[in-house]
Scaffold this motif. Structure first.
Motif, PDB file in Angstrom:
ATOM      1  N   GLN A   6       0.816  -1.211   0.000  1.00  0.00           N
ATOM      2  CA  GLN A   6       0.000   0.000   0.000  1.00  0.00           C
ATOM      3  C   GLN A   6       0.851   1.263   0.000  1.00  0.00           C
ATOM      4  N   VAL A   7       1.974   1.223   0.683  1.00  0.00           N
ATOM      5  CA  VAL A   7       2.854   2.388   0.728  1.00  0.00           C
ATOM      6  C   VAL A   7       3.457   2.646  -0.647  1.00  0.00           C
ATOM      7  N   GLN A   8       3.711   1.599  -1.424  1.00  0.00           N
ATOM      8  CA  GLN A   8       4.339   1.752  -2.727  1.00  0.00           C
ATOM      9  C   GLN A   8       3.364   2.168  -3.825  1.00  0.00           C
ATOM     10  N   ILE A   9       2.051   2.059  -3.609  1.00  0.00           N
ATOM     11  CA  ILE A   9       1.061   2.286  -4.658  1.00  0.00           C
ATOM     12  C   ILE A   9       0.692   3.760  -4.893  1.00  0.00           C
ATOM     13  N   PRO A  10       0.750   4.681  -3.915  1.00  0.00           N
ATOM     14  CA  PRO A  10       0.248   6.041  -4.128  1.00  0.00           C
ATOM     15  C   PRO A  10       0.844   6.724  -5.366  1.00  0.00           C
ATOM     16  N   ARG A  11       0.000   7.578  -5.973  1.00  0.00           N
ATOM     17  CA  ARG A  11       0.397   8.308  -7.178  1.00  0.00           C
ATOM     18  C   ARG A  11       0.306   9.813  -6.924  1.00  0.00           C
ATOM     19  N   ASP A  12       1.016  10.576  -7.731  1.00  0.00           N
ATOM     20  CA  ASP A  12       0.910  12.031  -7.645  1.00  0.00           C
ATOM     21  C   ASP A  12      -0.271  12.510  -8.489  1.00  0.00           C
ATOM     22  N   LEU A  13      -0.444  13.812  -8.603  1.00  0.00           N
ATOM     23  CA  LEU A  13      -1.590  14.367  -9.334  1.00  0.00           C
ATOM     24  C   LEU A  13      -1.547  14.070 -10.831  1.00  0.00           C
ATOM     25  N   GLU A  14      -0.375  13.728 -11.340  1.00  0.00           N
ATOM     26  CA  GLU A  14      -0.241  13.399 -12.755  1.00  0.00           C
ATOM     27  C   GLU A  14      -0.327  11.888 -13.006  1.00  0.00           C
ATOM     28  N   PRO A 112      -4.722   6.881 -13.929  1.00  0.00           N
ATOM     29  CA  PRO A 112      -4.171   8.229 -13.968  1.00  0.00           C
ATOM     30  C   PRO A 112      -5.208   9.212 -14.481  1.00  0.00           C
ATOM     31  N   PRO A 113      -5.083  10.503 -14.117  1.00  0.00           N
ATOM     32  CA  PRO A 113      -6.044  11.480 -14.589  1.00  0.00           C
ATOM     33  C   PRO A 113      -6.004  11.602 -16.113  1.00  0.00           C
ATOM     34  N   ALA A 114      -7.128  11.941 -16.680  1.00  0.00           N
ATOM     35  CA  ALA A 114      -7.219  12.074 -18.133  1.00  0.00           C
ATOM     36  C   ALA A 114      -6.388  13.263 -18.592  1.00  0.00           C
ATOM     37  N   SER A 115      -5.687  13.078 -19.706  1.00  0.00           N
ATOM     38  CA  SER A 115      -4.898  14.186 -20.238  1.00  0.00           C
ATOM     39  C   SER A 115      -5.790  15.042 -21.119  1.00  0.00           C
ATOM     40  N   SER A 116      -5.515  16.345 -21.125  1.00  0.00           N
ATOM     41  CA  SER A 116      -6.349  17.233 -21.928  1.00  0.00           C
ATOM     42  C   SER A 116      -5.737  17.578 -23.243  1.00  0.00           C
TER      43      SER A 116
END
Length: 116
Positions: A6-14, A112-116
Protein backbone atom coordinates in the motif's frame (compact mmCIF):
# COMPACT_ATOMS: atom_id res chain seq x y z
CA UNK A 1 -3.93 -6.08 2.62
CA UNK A 2 -0.17 -5.78 2.68
CA UNK A 3 0.95 -2.47 4.26
CA UNK A 4 4.26 -2.41 2.39
CA UNK A 5 2.45 -2.77 -0.95
CA UNK A 6 0.00 0.00 0.00
CA UNK A 7 2.85 2.39 0.73
CA UNK A 8 4.34 1.75 -2.73
CA UNK A 9 1.06 2.29 -4.66
CA UNK A 10 0.25 6.04 -4.13
CA UNK A 11 0.40 8.31 -7.18
CA UNK A 12 0.91 12.03 -7.65
CA UNK A 13 -1.59 14.37 -9.33
CA UNK A 14 -0.24 13.40 -12.76
CA UNK A 15 -0.79 9.68 -12.13
CA UNK A 16 2.90 8.81 -11.66
CA UNK A 17 3.76 6.32 -8.95
CA UNK A 18 5.54 7.98 -6.02
CA UNK A 19 7.78 4.98 -5.29
CA UNK A 20 8.33 3.56 -8.76
CA UNK A 21 6.17 1.43 -10.98
CA UNK A 22 4.61 -1.79 -9.64
CA UNK A 23 5.85 -3.44 -12.85
CA UNK A 24 9.46 -2.99 -11.67
CA UNK A 25 9.24 -2.54 -7.89
CA UNK A 26 12.19 -1.74 -5.67
CA UNK A 27 11.94 -5.03 -3.81
CA UNK A 28 12.56 -4.91 -0.10
CA UNK A 29 13.43 -1.21 0.22
CA UNK A 30 11.64 2.02 0.96
CA UNK A 31 13.49 5.32 0.52
CA UNK A 32 16.61 3.19 -0.12
CA UNK A 33 16.31 1.66 3.36
CA UNK A 34 16.07 -2.15 3.63
CA UNK A 35 12.64 -3.47 4.61
CA UNK A 36 12.14 -6.81 6.34
CA UNK A 37 8.56 -8.03 6.67
CA UNK A 38 7.54 -10.18 9.63
CA UNK A 39 4.34 -11.86 10.84
CA UNK A 40 5.42 -11.04 14.42
CA UNK A 41 3.84 -7.56 14.31
CA UNK A 42 0.14 -6.75 14.15
CA UNK A 43 -1.22 -5.44 10.86
CA UNK A 44 -0.29 -1.79 10.39
CA UNK A 45 2.62 -1.85 12.85
CA UNK A 46 6.27 -1.34 11.98
CA UNK A 47 9.65 -1.12 13.73
CA UNK A 48 12.26 1.54 13.06
CA UNK A 49 15.86 1.00 14.17
CA UNK A 50 18.58 3.62 14.45
CA UNK A 51 21.48 1.38 13.45
CA UNK A 52 23.98 3.84 14.95
CA UNK A 53 22.80 2.62 18.38
CA UNK A 54 22.02 -1.04 17.66
CA UNK A 55 24.57 -3.86 17.34
CA UNK A 56 24.11 -7.52 16.44
CA UNK A 57 26.30 -9.59 18.76
CA UNK A 58 27.69 -12.88 17.48
CA UNK A 59 27.49 -15.23 20.48
CA UNK A 60 28.30 -18.37 18.51
CA UNK A 61 29.34 -18.73 14.91
CA UNK A 62 27.25 -20.85 12.60
CA UNK A 63 27.54 -24.50 13.58
CA UNK A 64 26.37 -27.27 11.25
CA UNK A 65 26.20 -30.87 12.49
CA UNK A 66 25.43 -33.90 10.30
CA UNK A 67 24.54 -37.34 11.58
CA UNK A 68 23.35 -40.65 10.19
CA UNK A 69 22.94 -42.08 13.70
CA UNK A 70 19.35 -41.07 14.41
CA UNK A 71 16.63 -43.71 14.54
CA UNK A 72 16.81 -45.63 11.23
CA UNK A 73 18.80 -43.03 9.24
CA UNK A 74 21.64 -45.48 8.62
CA UNK A 75 19.48 -48.21 7.11
CA UNK A 76 17.41 -45.71 5.09
CA UNK A 77 20.54 -43.90 3.84
CA UNK A 78 19.48 -40.58 5.40
CA UNK A 79 21.42 -37.80 7.11
CA UNK A 80 19.99 -35.45 9.73
CA UNK A 81 21.32 -31.89 9.75
CA UNK A 82 21.28 -29.43 12.65
CA UNK A 83 22.30 -25.80 11.99
CA UNK A 84 22.53 -23.26 14.82
CA UNK A 85 23.50 -19.61 15.05
CA UNK A 86 23.32 -17.70 18.33
CA UNK A 87 23.09 -13.93 18.14
CA UNK A 88 21.98 -11.14 20.41
CA UNK A 89 20.76 -7.60 19.85
CA UNK A 90 22.43 -4.85 21.83
CA UNK A 91 20.47 -1.60 22.04
CA UNK A 92 22.69 1.17 23.39
CA UNK A 93 20.00 3.86 23.58
CA UNK A 94 16.36 3.43 24.57
CA UNK A 95 15.11 5.56 21.66
CA UNK A 96 17.02 3.54 19.04
CA UNK A 97 14.13 1.09 18.60
CA UNK A 98 10.59 2.29 18.00
CA UNK A 99 7.43 0.33 17.32
CA UNK A 100 4.79 2.46 15.64
CA UNK A 101 1.42 2.09 13.97
CA UNK A 102 0.75 3.31 10.46
CA UNK A 103 -2.16 5.77 10.79
CA UNK A 104 -3.60 5.32 7.30
CA UNK A 105 -2.37 4.96 3.80
CA UNK A 106 -3.86 7.70 1.61
CA UNK A 107 -6.14 6.28 -1.07
CA UNK A 108 -4.54 6.05 -4.46
CA UNK A 109 -6.15 6.54 -7.80
CA UNK A 110 -6.37 3.30 -9.76
CA UNK A 111 -6.25 5.20 -13.05
CA UNK A 112 -4.17 8.23 -13.97
CA UNK A 113 -6.04 11.48 -14.59
CA UNK A 114 -7.22 12.07 -18.13
CA UNK A 115 -4.90 14.19 -20.24
CA UNK A 116 -6.35 17.23 -21.93
Amino acid sequence: SDLFAQVQIPRDLEGRYLFGSPLSPAQGSLWQVPVAQTPSLAAGQFIVLDLAYVTILDRQQLQVLLSEHHKDNFTRNLITMLAELRVGLEVRHSKAVRIATWAAVPPSSSTPPASS
